[in-house]
Each structure stands twice: as C-alpha cells, then as structure tokens.
Write an enzyme that holds these catalytic residues in place. Structure first.
Site, mmCIF file in Angstrom:
data_model
loop_
_atom_site.group_PDB
_atom_site.id
_atom_site.type_symbol
_atom_site.label_atom_id
_atom_site.label_comp_id
_atom_site.label_asym_id
_atom_site.label_seq_id
_atom_site.Cartn_x
_atom_site.Cartn_y
_atom_site.Cartn_z
ATOM 1 N N ASP A 25 1.043 -2.227 -10.315
ATOM 2 C CA ASP A 25 0.897 -2.115 -8.854
ATOM 3 C C ASP A 25 1.318 -0.731 -8.372
ATOM 4 O O ASP A 25 2.183 -0.091 -8.983
ATOM 5 C CB ASP A 25 1.740 -3.206 -8.181
ATOM 6 C CG ASP A 25 1.325 -3.424 -6.732
ATOM 7 O OD1 ASP A 25 0.200 -3.022 -6.364
ATOM 8 O OD2 ASP A 25 2.125 -4.000 -5.969
ATOM 9 N N GLY A 26 0.714 -0.309 -7.278
ATOM 10 C CA GLY A 26 1.120 0.953 -6.641
ATOM 11 C C GLY A 26 0.104 2.079 -6.728
ATOM 12 O O GLY A 26 0.406 3.207 -6.319
ATOM 13 N N ARG A 29 -0.798 3.425 -3.107
ATOM 14 C CA ARG A 29 0.270 4.223 -2.493
ATOM 15 C C ARG A 29 0.414 5.574 -3.184
ATOM 16 O O ARG A 29 0.679 6.586 -2.546
ATOM 17 C CB ARG A 29 1.592 3.440 -2.519
ATOM 18 C CG ARG A 29 1.680 2.428 -1.380
ATOM 19 C CD ARG A 29 2.753 1.412 -1.625
ATOM 20 N NE ARG A 29 2.329 0.457 -2.645
ATOM 21 C CZ ARG A 29 3.164 -0.351 -3.280
ATOM 22 N NH1 ARG A 29 4.458 -0.293 -3.036
ATOM 23 N NH2 ARG A 29 2.702 -1.219 -4.153
ATOM 24 N N TRP A 30 0.216 5.575 -4.497
ATOM 25 C CA TRP A 30 0.285 6.840 -5.247
ATOM 26 C C TRP A 30 -0.754 7.818 -4.688
ATOM 27 O O TRP A 30 -0.466 8.987 -4.460
ATOM 28 C CB TRP A 30 0.026 6.562 -6.729
ATOM 29 C CG TRP A 30 0.126 7.753 -7.621
ATOM 30 C CD1 TRP A 30 1.232 8.183 -8.297
ATOM 31 C CD2 TRP A 30 -0.940 8.672 -7.957
ATOM 32 N NE1 TRP A 30 0.928 9.314 -9.021
ATOM 33 C CE2 TRP A 30 -0.389 9.633 -8.829
ATOM 34 C CE3 TRP A 30 -2.280 8.766 -7.598
ATOM 35 C CZ2 TRP A 30 -1.147 10.680 -9.357
ATOM 36 C CZ3 TRP A 30 -3.035 9.809 -8.115
ATOM 37 C CH2 TRP A 30 -2.475 10.750 -8.990
ATOM 38 N N ARG A 38 -7.865 5.841 -2.205
ATOM 39 C CA ARG A 38 -7.209 4.845 -3.064
ATOM 40 C C ARG A 38 -7.782 4.831 -4.485
ATOM 41 O O ARG A 38 -7.053 4.662 -5.457
ATOM 42 C CB ARG A 38 -7.334 3.444 -2.431
ATOM 43 C CG ARG A 38 -6.523 3.267 -1.153
ATOM 44 C CD ARG A 38 -6.735 1.871 -0.585
ATOM 45 N NE ARG A 38 -6.325 0.847 -1.546
ATOM 46 C CZ ARG A 38 -5.073 0.418 -1.699
ATOM 47 N NH1 ARG A 38 -4.116 0.911 -0.939
ATOM 48 N NH2 ARG A 38 -4.800 -0.494 -2.582
ATOM 49 N N HIS A 42 -6.482 4.454 -8.605
ATOM 50 C CA HIS A 42 -6.949 3.527 -9.645
ATOM 51 C C HIS A 42 -7.379 4.302 -10.894
ATOM 52 O O HIS A 42 -7.155 3.866 -12.018
ATOM 53 C CB HIS A 42 -8.109 2.670 -9.127
ATOM 54 C CG HIS A 42 -7.727 1.785 -7.969
ATOM 55 N ND1 HIS A 42 -6.579 1.038 -7.960
ATOM 56 C CD2 HIS A 42 -8.341 1.535 -6.780
ATOM 57 C CE1 HIS A 42 -6.498 0.366 -6.813
ATOM 58 N NE2 HIS A 42 -7.552 0.654 -6.085
ATOM 59 N N ARG A 76 -10.100 -7.476 -0.563
ATOM 60 C CA ARG A 76 -10.012 -6.058 -0.184
ATOM 61 C C ARG A 76 -11.341 -5.567 0.395
ATOM 62 O O ARG A 76 -12.380 -6.214 0.206
ATOM 63 C CB ARG A 76 -9.648 -5.230 -1.422
ATOM 64 C CG ARG A 76 -8.255 -5.538 -1.880
ATOM 65 C CD ARG A 76 -7.754 -4.543 -2.876
ATOM 66 N NE ARG A 76 -6.377 -4.861 -3.204
ATOM 67 C CZ ARG A 76 -5.544 -4.071 -3.837
ATOM 68 N NH1 ARG A 76 -5.958 -2.891 -4.233
ATOM 69 N NH2 ARG A 76 -4.308 -4.442 -4.086
ATOM 70 N N LEU A 136 -2.402 -4.737 -32.142
ATOM 71 C CA LEU A 136 -1.978 -5.111 -30.790
ATOM 72 C C LEU A 136 -3.109 -5.900 -30.157
ATOM 73 O O LEU A 136 -4.279 -5.532 -30.293
ATOM 74 C CB LEU A 136 -1.710 -3.855 -29.948
ATOM 75 C CG LEU A 136 -1.416 -4.106 -28.465
ATOM 76 C CD1 LEU A 136 0.054 -4.476 -28.258
ATOM 77 C CD2 LEU A 136 -1.737 -2.891 -27.605
ATOM 78 N N ARG A 195 7.453 -9.816 -6.405
ATOM 79 C CA ARG A 195 6.743 -11.098 -6.393
ATOM 80 C C ARG A 195 5.800 -11.188 -7.586
ATOM 81 O O ARG A 195 5.503 -10.193 -8.238
ATOM 82 C CB ARG A 195 5.989 -11.293 -5.074
ATOM 83 C CG ARG A 195 5.080 -10.152 -4.679
ATOM 84 C CD ARG A 195 4.308 -10.466 -3.386
ATOM 85 N NE ARG A 195 3.583 -9.302 -2.916
ATOM 86 C CZ ARG A 195 3.941 -8.541 -1.879
ATOM 87 N NH1 ARG A 195 4.992 -8.847 -1.161
ATOM 88 N NH2 ARG A 195 3.218 -7.494 -1.530
ATOM 89 N N SER A 197 2.660 -12.660 -7.327
ATOM 90 C CA SER A 197 1.263 -12.500 -6.874
ATOM 91 C C SER A 197 0.255 -13.290 -7.714
ATOM 92 O O SER A 197 -0.804 -12.762 -8.075
ATOM 93 C CB SER A 197 0.877 -11.013 -6.823
ATOM 94 O OG SER A 197 1.710 -10.309 -5.930
HETATM 95 C C1 IPE Z 1 -1.255 -7.699 -7.847
HETATM 96 O O1 IPE Z 1 -1.183 -6.603 -6.987
HETATM 97 C C2 IPE Z 1 -2.536 -7.694 -8.598
HETATM 98 C C3 IPE Z 1 -2.757 -6.574 -9.491
HETATM 99 C C4 IPE Z 1 -1.932 -5.599 -9.788
HETATM 100 C C5 IPE Z 1 -4.030 -6.594 -10.144
HETATM 101 P P1 IPE Z 1 -1.547 -6.721 -5.455
HETATM 102 O O2 IPE Z 1 -1.336 -5.379 -4.879
HETATM 103 O O3 IPE Z 1 -2.883 -7.343 -5.284
HETATM 104 O O4 IPE Z 1 -0.434 -7.758 -4.945
HETATM 105 P P2 IPE Z 1 0.075 -8.106 -3.478
HETATM 106 O O5 IPE Z 1 -1.111 -8.318 -2.615
HETATM 107 O O6 IPE Z 1 0.879 -6.923 -3.004
HETATM 108 O O7 IPE Z 1 0.926 -9.316 -3.647
HETATM 109 C C1 IPE Z 2 -2.807 -2.148 -8.090
HETATM 110 O O1 IPE Z 2 -2.589 -1.142 -7.167
HETATM 111 C C2 IPE Z 2 -4.225 -2.213 -8.565
HETATM 112 C C3 IPE Z 2 -5.002 -3.371 -8.086
HETATM 113 C C4 IPE Z 2 -4.525 -4.374 -7.426
HETATM 114 C C5 IPE Z 2 -6.406 -3.386 -8.406
HETATM 115 P P1 IPE Z 2 -2.829 -1.374 -5.628
HETATM 116 O O2 IPE Z 2 -4.249 -1.023 -5.312
HETATM 117 O O3 IPE Z 2 -2.421 -2.733 -5.214
HETATM 118 O O4 IPE Z 2 -1.851 -0.288 -4.994
HETATM 119 P P2 IPE Z 2 -0.957 -0.462 -3.704
HETATM 120 O O5 IPE Z 2 -0.110 -1.675 -3.912
HETATM 121 O O6 IPE Z 2 -1.876 -0.600 -2.551
HETATM 122 O O7 IPE Z 2 -0.154 0.804 -3.668
HETATM 123 MG MG MG Z 3 -0.691 -3.531 -4.552
#
Ligand code: IPE
Ligand code: IPE
Ligand code: MG
Length: 252
Positions: A25-26, A29-30, A38, A42, A76, A136, A195, A197
């Site tokens: 996750d993140g 935001r990165w 965004r 990815h 999304r 692996l 969490r 999720s």
């Molecule tokens: C969880 O991240 C799913 C993945 C990393 C693929 P999200 O960014 O979708 O989770 P929430 O919405 O913050 O709980």
């Molecule tokens: C996780 O990063 C990747 C996916 C859920 C596909 P996010 O896209 O959720 O990144 P943030 O949480 O918005 O930073």
């Molecule tokens: Mg996220």
C-alpha cells in the site's frame, strides 16, 4: 504437501518466515508527494515487487503472497482501474521469463473471471511455464477478497453431491486459494494503515502482523530485513503459555 493448520495443530516455526504476505500500500501517496499521477506510483511499485522477490529468494523465504488488487479496488476511478490492468499485462509480459529463470513459481489468486481474455491468457501461460519451479512460490492476489475466498471454498463444498456430515476446518481450508501453502508466518502492510482490507481473513489466524509507514515504492531490502527482524523477536505461542514454549525447547 499438507501444511499444519495453526488452530488444529502447532505449526513448525523457523527463524526465517516460510511464508510472507504483504499488502503493498502507498503507491498513490508516493506519487502525490512527487506531484506525479497515481499510476507513476504503481509503476514504481512493480519495481519494488521485483526487488522484494529477489530478496525473499536470497533469504530462503519459500512463499510470498502479494496483494495487488482487491475485490474492492474496482470502486476506484475507471481511469485508474484501466491503467492498473494495463500495468498488470505489461508486468506479466516483462517479468514472467525472469521469474522462470530464477526458479519462481507464479500463481495468480483471486476471481479471474472479471479480467479480460488477454490478461487471462497471460496468467495461464505464466502459471503453466513456471509450474514446476520450487525456489519460491509467488502468489499475486488480484481481484482477491478474503470473504470471496472463504465463500468460494464453501460453495465448492456445497456443490459436491457426495458430501456428508459437518464441514471440518480441513474441508474448508482445502478449498481456499492458498491451500497448497503454509499459513503466512509474517504479514506486512506498508503505507501506514493498520487494517487487513479484506486480505487473507482465514489464513492470518496466527500470523505475526507488522505495519510500517514506509510507502510501498520505498520498501527496500533494508525495510524487508527490519520486518523479518521484528518477526524474529516475536514469541509465537499459538495459545500456549510462555513456560510451555521453553519446556518444548528443553526437550532432547
Ligand atoms: C489494499 O489497499 C489493497 C491492495 C494493496 C491491493 P487499499 O489501498 O485498497 O486499502 P484501503 O482502501 O485503504 O483499505
Ligand atoms: C496500493 O497503493 C496499490 C493498489 C491498491 C492497487 P494505493 O493505490 O492504495 O496507494 P495509496 O494508498 O492511495 O497511497
Ligand atoms: Mg491504498
């Protein structure tokens, strides 16, 4: 191989986690921090996957499960979803050969019916090519949801006309997506949220949880080692007392 369930038996505990499961996750935001779209986050995230897979091989991890796209991520914006699908196609096209060379068995777990024919073809080809690799196992959870996983296992049981009696834990576990892997020893979530999720709901019963603020594109070898070091300090009791654990260690 049948792996021990953490609730009906005491699983083996090794110093290096056999199975690591990660919520990556993140990325968004990165990218935002760098005034980038965004999807740029990815893309960098895919590079992190490559590095983490390599680091896991070097450390003797046997199973790595990565949450790439949740069953709720369809909510999304359409544009982000379609860019993620394109990226998934690109990553498979570019990475499968390298994974194979490195002895990685690739599996995509989740409800694949919602993906297009091109993606499904690449998934099938990648899984077939790498099926006999054993260094692996890399499970990529795509259109995956923990509730969906449990429900599909239940529905599979209900569809069997010869089924009799109450459903056991083993019956249900054998229908889950990761039935051929031990339960995760270590769960990592990057990006600061605390969490699950809707990730592996059943399988995380006794997994050690590790949360870090590091955003996924910044998660490097040192960050992985910090997570593993934290894991190595945990006492995995599986319901027993600390004293019982030291007694087992003393046995010849
Ligand atoms: C969880 O991240 C799913 C993945 C990393 C693929 P999200 O960014 O979708 O989770 P929430 O919405 O913050 O709980
Ligand atoms: C996780 O990063 C990747 C996916 C859920 C596909 P996010 O896209 O959720 O990144 P943030 O949480 O918005 O930073
Ligand atoms: Mg996220």
């Amino acid at each position: 191989m049948i792996f021990k369930s953490s609730t009906t038996e005491i699983p083996e505990v090794r110093n290096v986690p056999s199975h690591i499961a990660i919520i990556m996750d993140g990325n968004g935001r990165w990218a935002k921090q760098r005034f980038m779209p965004r999807v740029a986050g990815h893309k960098r995230g895919v590079e992190t996957v490559r590095d983490v897979v390599k680091a896991c091989i070097e450390r003797g991890v046997e199973h790595l499960t990565l949450f790439a796209f949740s069953s709720e991520n369809w909510r999304r914006p359409e544009d982000e979803v379609s860019k993620l699908m394109e990226l998934f196609v690109m990553a498979l096209e570019r990475e499968v050969g390298k994974l194979h060379k490195n002895g990685v068995r690739l599996r995509i777990v989740g409800d694949l019916a919602r993906f297009g024919p091109q993606l499904n073809r690449l998934i099938a080809e990648g899984e077939t090519l790498t099926r006999n690799n054993r260094r692996l196992t890399l499970n990529v959870a795509a259109n995956y949801g923990g509730r969906w996983d449990i429900l599909q296992a239940v529905n599979r049981l209900m569809a069997d006309p010869n089924r009799q009696g109450a459903v056991t834990e083993a019956d249900l576990a054998s229908g889950l997506c990761l039935s051929d892997a031990p339960e995760p020893d270590l769960f990592i979530r990057t990006g600061g949220e605390k969490r699950i999720s809707n990730f592996l709901l059943w399988q995380l019963a006794y997994t050690e949880l590790y949360f870090t603020d590091t955003l996924w594109p910044d998660f490097d070898e040192a960050a992985l080692d910090a997570a593993i070091a934290s894991y190595q300090k945990r006492e995995r009791r599986f319901g027993r007392t600390s004293e019982q654990l030291s007694e087992t260690v003393k046995e010849p």
